[in-house]
Structures are given as structure tokens and as C-alpha cells.
Design a protein around this motif. Sequence first.
Motif, mmCIF file in Angstrom:
data_model
loop_
_atom_site.group_PDB
_atom_site.id
_atom_site.type_symbol
_atom_site.label_atom_id
_atom_site.label_comp_id
_atom_site.label_asym_id
_atom_site.label_seq_id
_atom_site.Cartn_x
_atom_site.Cartn_y
_atom_site.Cartn_z
ATOM 1 N N LEU B 435 0.815 -1.209 0.000
ATOM 2 C CA LEU B 435 0.000 0.000 0.000
ATOM 3 C C LEU B 435 0.852 1.264 0.000
ATOM 4 N N GLU B 436 2.090 1.119 0.524
ATOM 5 C CA GLU B 436 2.950 2.301 0.612
ATOM 6 C C GLU B 436 3.352 2.808 -0.750
ATOM 7 N N ARG B 437 3.241 1.917 -1.726
ATOM 8 C CA ARG B 437 3.579 2.343 -3.080
ATOM 9 C C ARG B 437 2.497 3.263 -3.643
ATOM 10 N N TRP B 442 -1.652 6.082 1.301
ATOM 11 C CA TRP B 442 -0.828 5.852 2.482
ATOM 12 C C TRP B 442 -0.650 7.124 3.305
ATOM 13 N N ASN B 443 -0.391 8.224 2.630
ATOM 14 C CA ASN B 443 -0.107 9.454 3.353
ATOM 15 C C ASN B 443 -1.319 10.005 4.081
ATOM 16 N N TYR B 449 -3.679 3.206 11.441
ATOM 17 C CA TYR B 449 -3.951 2.308 10.329
ATOM 18 C C TYR B 449 -2.674 1.808 9.727
ATOM 19 N N LYS B 450 -1.655 2.685 9.734
ATOM 20 C CA LYS B 450 -0.368 2.248 9.186
ATOM 21 C C LYS B 450 0.173 1.072 9.975
ATOM 22 N N VAL B 451 0.107 1.207 11.292
ATOM 23 C CA VAL B 451 0.684 0.138 12.109
ATOM 24 C C VAL B 451 -0.168 -1.124 11.967
ATOM 25 N N THR B 452 -1.474 -0.938 11.844
ATOM 26 C CA THR B 452 -2.351 -2.089 11.671
ATOM 27 C C THR B 452 -2.026 -2.824 10.381
#
Lengths: 233, 827
Positions: B435-437, B442-443, B449-452
Motif C-alpha cells: 500500500l505504501e507504493r 498511504w499518506n 492504520y499504518k501500524v495495523t
Amino acid sequence: MAYIEVRNESKIYGSGEQEVRANDNVNFTISKGELTVIVGASGAGKSTLLNILGGMDSPTKGQVIINGKDIANYSSRKMTTFRRRSIGFVFQFYNLIPNLTALENVELASQISPDALDVKKVMADVGLKQRMANFPAQLSGGEQQRVAIARAIAKNPELLLCDEPTGALDYQTGKSILTLLQNFSRQTKKNVIIVTHNGMIKSMADHVIEIGDGKVKQDILNSKPTPVEQIEW
Amino acid sequence: MITSNTGITKADQNYMRKLPHIKTIEFGTRKDAVIKGTDKSIRLSSNTTKLSTNKVVSGRLPKESNEVALSNREKSNYKIGQTIQLVNNKGKANISGLKNTTYKVVGFVTSSDYLKKENLGVTSAGTGQLATFGIVNRRAFSSKQPTVARISYDNVHGNSYSSAYENQVQKNVDNTEKRLNDRAKKRHAQIKAAGLAKLDTAQTRLNQQKQKLSQTKNQLKAASAQAVQRSQLKAAQKQVAANQAKLQKAQSKLTTQRQTLTNLPAITYQIQSRNDYNEGYNQFGEDAKRIDVLSNTFPIIFFAVAILVSLTTMSRMAEEKRQEIGTLRALGYSKFDTLKIFLIYGTASGLLGSALGAWLGTGLLPRRIFAAYAANFVIPNFQTPPSGFWISLSIIISLLCTIAPAVWSAFLMLKDQPAVLMLPKPPKSGSKVLLERMPFIWNHLSFNYKVTIRNLARYKERMFMTILGVLGCTALLITGFGIRDSLNGIVDTQYKDIIHYDVIGVYNPDAAQNKKADYLKTVDDLAGVKHDTTVYYESVTSRPKRIDHNQNISMIVPKSTTNFNQFVTLRNPSTKKTLRLTDNGVVITQKLATLSHIKVGDYLMVKNANGDKHRVSVSGITEMYAGHSLYMSPAYYHKVFGHSVNYNAKMLMLKDRSAKNIDRVSRELTRQDASITAIQSDDAKATINNILSGLNHLVLIIIVAASMLAFVVLFTLTNINVSERIRELSTIKVLGFYPMEVVMYVYRETFILSLAGVLLGFIGGAWLHNYIMQTLPPETAMADLTLLWTNFTTSGVMTLIFSIIVMAIMAYKINRVDMLGALKSVD
């Protein structure tokens, strides 16, 4: 004017025969903007004192007035709010979230704080502009501690509490971390309290409180603190 | 078993004894009657000594012709020594074929011929359904000729219900059936011929007497002319007149006899395999098959989850012992010595668990399930011998699950140097996710949610397990609720939308004219009949390929095809479009078509009670959930059978459709002399309700099991999650996260996984339900496969509630975490 005022504070575990007095009738005051070092041997009760100042623990007796509010009898909920708004913590073992990048670890704190600083700027200030996208496991100990400091600072707290911040670091790295803390205190005029068993760094502080056996042994104001670079231990 | 509508003669008995492959044959007699003062019909059978013997539970078997041993089920209603009075359908104490109507109860028995507790079979007595049975002495019957023959074959192998056994029996039955039919027809002709011959001689004798009489008359006439002795003459004339009247009477008697002889009902020797004559036997087999289906499906889910849970727990245990292993190695223990603890621990826990499971699995659980299932049966001596194969298989699997992961994790650790092992294991490092791509998404995510998302990617096996566990739970719940609703739905659809008639009164179309008229008049005079129609009813059978026993089919030919939809709605199962009876084919019911793999346009082979086979063309398939039926127009009947329909039944639609009223009407009908039986449309209802009550237990078991599954999986995983991440949790707590935020920090991922599991569970549940509902219903019934949306919502909500309960327990645990302690310690 006293920014922090601790009056007749005691922390007693157990009762009767087993009674242990971790803090025994502690009294001191800290003025606004001071860099304070609380020094003492292991088991002297300095960490207990730090926990109480940071709203992580409540004293058994006495008053702890920070910025005019007595936090000694705060409820658990109020203490959490206090920690959230007013306190920045730096631990000996960094305690970063392994699954978040350096930047995200800082965001973790800034997102819950109402008047947080710009995260990227803080990262640049602690010298981690290039390592923001790395995970904790990819950083050195000193870098991790910088992330931890950035995380504490980004919340824009009134008070920065550091528990043995150099305890897990080598000499040079430790020194640079302390420099960082000293500079922060000077530049922002905010209170920084460092708890350590290393008496050698006393000279960097504006105010040194020596704890022994749960009591205040010495309370010295240092009008001419030494820059960290010049201290040797 | 062979049943005959008349006595089986000595000659026929000998013939039957010589049928091929007969091992044992035992003749007996039976007679149905009604217990006085009740609606209950009872079947009295002569005692058997070789086949289908009766087991005495208390008391003894009857010795005298006025004694009876009743079904053990009647123990609560009668006592030994009490008398029981029987009556015929009209309530009179006169039962043809039985010497007595009052019997003394001398004992209670169980019989393998009657496995069910209620509705033991079809009868012409009472309401049409057999309620109980009794055993009497052979001398209790007025005729010495037996009416029943029980047969055992010498060429059958295997257990009851095994296909080897059932196939061979059916083959033998088919084989014997033809011979018996020929024999019955021959004997019918014989009786007729013999009767006619007798009548003929009687006629000749009568004719001779007539001649003699007319001679005497003539003589008398001559004598009167001579006019000798007047008084004597008068007397003689009187006698002649009397004789003439007598002769006339004899003549009319002979004529009626001749008439009845020509109308002599066909003799039937009906041979049926156990599956056909013993309803309980068949149903019990079907029930057992149902259990088989379920036990081959559900445990797989549990097994999969149990394996995953023990894998995770055991490998985690090994990881927690990391420092201990390091210390042991540093002290100089060998690698094997350090592994020993895991070997011993794994073996011990695996064996203990297996032992407990084996004990529960061979004792308590099967007994409970059997009790729920056999509620409608009289099956004694339920046995659960421990199954060596299954027990050893499960022991092997559980040992593998407990030993292997622990030893494997430990083995991997042992590759490291002791010094490394004594240090805490560096936390599993984070990694970038896909998803970071996509920075625009992502931002915008908060770190929560990022950590999840990162955690989801980090612990893939746990993600898999949570989804699987929740999926299993949801799917099981959907299936459980779905099974119940599907079957409940049947009753509604079947009796509100499809079957509108309540009783079919079957009478003997060959009965004397006045008796038949009486019957039809009774139907006309019956109170509370909404509509009635004339039909032809016959019970025929058909044997679909690949099925080892016959399917009973009700063949119904309505006189009026236009208003028949008023009584039975014939409609396409999917489009619900009304079907019409045409003159070139029959309409069969859905399940029969499925069983026989028949499509519209195919042919179906049906066989009547005499064993005559007829091929009918299928022109339509209609929706029906219980029982097989075949509907055809009179014109098509003529085409297939070569003669026009001889209507023999009245189909009735009642205003009051309660079982009580239907029983009342049935009784009214069977009381008539011309009556053969009354068929109630709600007989199938009882069958469905029986299945339902059995399934209610099952649904409960499924729900409990599913809940436990969800709890175990969610609890284990969340617990591991929390203890592994206690430092993270303390950190954010110290940073000033409120308790709920802390809980959500760790539980958000479980919650997302649960949601995913629930959604996947919807798919899995729909599939499982479909599979079970196709295999579960007995051969004569089918279920509505559609799932209600409430099944999904209830199951989904229940699963999420389980998840929330686990979360609440964890929240309590998390909030009690000593945040300071966790931060101080290195570990």
C-alpha cells in the motif's frame, strides 16, 4: 516563580513490616526553563520520582504541583490527558514501535497532541533527515534514541522527562544525545529533567537534585552549567 | 418379507420354501385392529421364533389365544394382567380373522420390525397410520393359513445398510418377485376355475332337482284329474311349492356366487425388502447417512483450526524459552538435551489431550448425539466400541501438532551461538507493504492504520488463522441457522403453496355397488369439506440407477385435470410457472427427478404392487419437498396402461386443516366397508418435523462449537499478540493514549481480520449450507436451498459479538499492564 513544586511527597509500597519508602518526604522546586538532573544510586528512588512527575504514578502522600496544577490526586484518565498534552518521555531502551518507520514513530506522538510541531522539521533538528524512512531495527542505538527524543519533542510538551537516556549508549553517542537535550532546553526555554546514576554529568545542568534513600540529599542550583562537549567521564 | 392379501396355502408355502437362495423362511399371520376407546390402530402378529424375533422386556410371550404381549412403548399405558379390548373400524367388537377381541396383557416386547416409536406403517385400520403393535399366539387367528412370510437369504454378505448387502437383497427380491406374481396369478385362476367347476356341478344338480320337481308337478296335475284323496293331494302340492321356493333361493344364491367369483379380487403376493416394509429401518439408515455427511464435513474445519492453534501456541512456547535454551547451551548441555523439554512437553500434552478426546469421543459425545437422533426410534443397545484406527490417527496428528512446531522452533534457535541466544530476540523488523507504493492513500492514513496494516503483513500466519477461524465460525453459524430455516421453510411452502388437499380416501372400486355408493355418500355428507375431487391413486415404485432400494411413488390420476391445481399446485421449481397435465406425459416431483437423473422428455420406469413394469414419459417436473409423486391425465393413463382409469379415491380439502380434524375425517372414511385406507397429506409433515427436532439439537451443537471455535482462535491469537507487544502497548500508554485507544491499537487488526473472516464466511457458509442441504435430506425429501438474509446478518453479528467479548477481556488485561515494569525490563 516555581514551575514545578514538590511538597512532602512520599511513595510508600506495602505496609507494616514490609513497608518500603521509595520516596520519603521529598521537597523541591524547579523554575521555568531549567535543565534539571536528578542523580542518585540505583534504588535511591529517583525513577519513582520521575514517574510521579510524569503522571505515570501517583504519590502516596504530598503534593506535586506542575504549572499551578496539583497532579498528585489526578484520576487515571486525567493523568493520561496530562501525559498526552504536557509530557515528553525519553526512555533508556528507546521503546520505539518496531513496525513503524522513524518518521511514523514520531507521528505516533504528534497525532495525539493538540499543538504538535512539524514532524519533518523535528526530525531534521535531531539530525535524522536522511533516516526518516528507516525502521528502528535498521538504525543504530544513538539514532534510535534520537528518534525517541524527536518523538518526545514533536508533541511540543511543557516538560521533557528523560530516564537514563544514555544508559544503553556508548560514550560518544551518549554525549551527543545529552548535547541535543541541553540545546533543546536552551533554545526552547522548556524544562528538561534527566534522571541518571551518572554523577559526572551534573555539571551540564542548571539545577541538580541528589536523591539517596528516597530523600533529597542535596539541592544545588548551578548558575554556570558546562556545555556537554567539555564534560568528561 | 412376503405379504399376501389372503391366506398362503400349503402348496404355496412349499413353493416359497423352494425359492432360490432361501436360507430361512418363517410364516406368520397378522391382523390390524383399533384399540377400543382410542384412535390407535394396533397390528397383532403371531410370534416368530427364527426371524424378526421379539425380545421380551418384561413379562412373557403369549401362550393362550386370548393373551397378548404389547410393544414396550405401551408400558406406560398398560400393566401386565390388564385386559385390552379391540374393535373393528366401525367400533364393533367383531374383527374378521381374529377369534377374540379381548386380550390379557402378559408382557412387553421390542421387535426389530418396528424400529420407530410412532407411525409404524400404513394400515387400513383407524386413521390409516399404525400406532403400535402386539404379539399374539398363532391360535388367536381364526384362519390357519398364514398371510406373511419372512425370508432370509443365504447369498447376502456384509452389514445391514452396506451397499453390498442392500444390492444383493434387492436383486433377490426382484428375482423372486416375478415368480411370486406368476404364482399368484396362477392361483387366482385356479381358485376361480375350481370355484366355477363347483358352481357348475351345483348348477347341474339344481337343474336335475328342478326337472324332478316339474315331473312331480306334472304327476300331481294328473293325480288331481283323477281326484283321489284330496287331502293327501293338497299336502303334496304344498310341499312342491315349498320345494320350488327353496330351489329358486338356491338358484339366486348360485348366481350371486358366480358373480362374486368372476369379480374375485386378484391375489397379491407382495415381496418387499427390509427397506420397503420396515419404515423405521429405512429411516434409521437415512438418519445414519445424514450423520455421516455431517461428520465428514464439520470436523475438518475444527481439525484445521485445532492444528493451527496448537502450531502457533507450541512454536510460541519455544520462542519464549529462548533465553533458557541459551543458558542451558552456555552451561554445556547438548543440543539434544535442550530439545528434550520440548519433546517431553509436546508428547505429554499431545497424549493427555488425545486421551481426554478419545474418552469423550467414544463415550459421552456419541451417546448424546445418538440420544438426540434416535429420539424417534426404538433402538436398544447403542454400542460405542473404541475405534483403534481413528484414535491412533488423531493421536498421531495431535503429537505432530504439539511436538513438531516446538522442536522445529527450538532447533532453529539452536543453530545460533549460546551468546546470541541469551540476548533478547530482536523484534521482528517492520517492512514496507504494498500500500505504501500508493502514497495518495498511504499518506492519508493515520499511524493507527499504518501500524495495523504493517502488522497484518508482518504476522501472515496469524492473519491467516484469524481469518480462517472467524470464517469457520461464521460459516458454521450460517449453516446451522440455515439448515433450520430451510427445513422450517419446507413445511410452510409444502402445505401452504403446494399441497392443498388433506386426505385421500382410497376405496375398493370393485366393492359391491351399494357399499361403494355408501362410501361416496359418506364423502358427500362429510361436514367441513371445502372441495373434493375424484382421483385414481396407486402406490408404485421405481428404482433409480445407482440407488440400491426402491423409491415409493404416489401415482395420482385426477379425473378433472382442469381444477386439479386447486388440490395440488404443480409448478416449475425455479420459475414457479404453473404446469399442466398433458395427454402425452406425466409430471413427476423434483426430488424423484434429481434421484433418477431425469429431465423433461426422459422416460421413467415404474412398477406396481404386482411387479408389472410400465414406462412413462416425463413431460414436467414440479416443485415438491417431501414424498415422491407422479401425476398424469386420464388420457395418458389409458395410453400407458391400455385401459381406462378405474377411479378409486376421493381427494378432500378440509376447512379445518388441523391434525385432529384430519384424523376425524380419516376415521369416518375407513369406517366404510368399501374403504381401503385413508392417506393424510400431513404424514410427510410428521417426517419433516421429526427431522427438524433431531436437527434442533444439531443446530445447537453447531452453534456452541462455532462459538467455541471463534473464542479459542480469537483469544489465543489476541493473547499472543498482546504478550508479544506488551512493550509497544506500554509505550503508547505512557505517551498518553487513552485506554480505548490502546486496546484498539492492538485489536484493530483483529477486528479487520474478523470482518474479512465474516465476509469470507458468508461465501463459505453459503457453500457449506448448499452442500449439506443437498446431501442431508432423506431420499424422499428435499430442502429449500435459499438462505435468508437474516441467516447472514445473525451469523455475522454473532461472530462480531464474540470478537467484541474477546476484546473486552483483552481490554481488561491490557489496562492492567504495568507500563513501567514493561518499559524498564530489557526483555
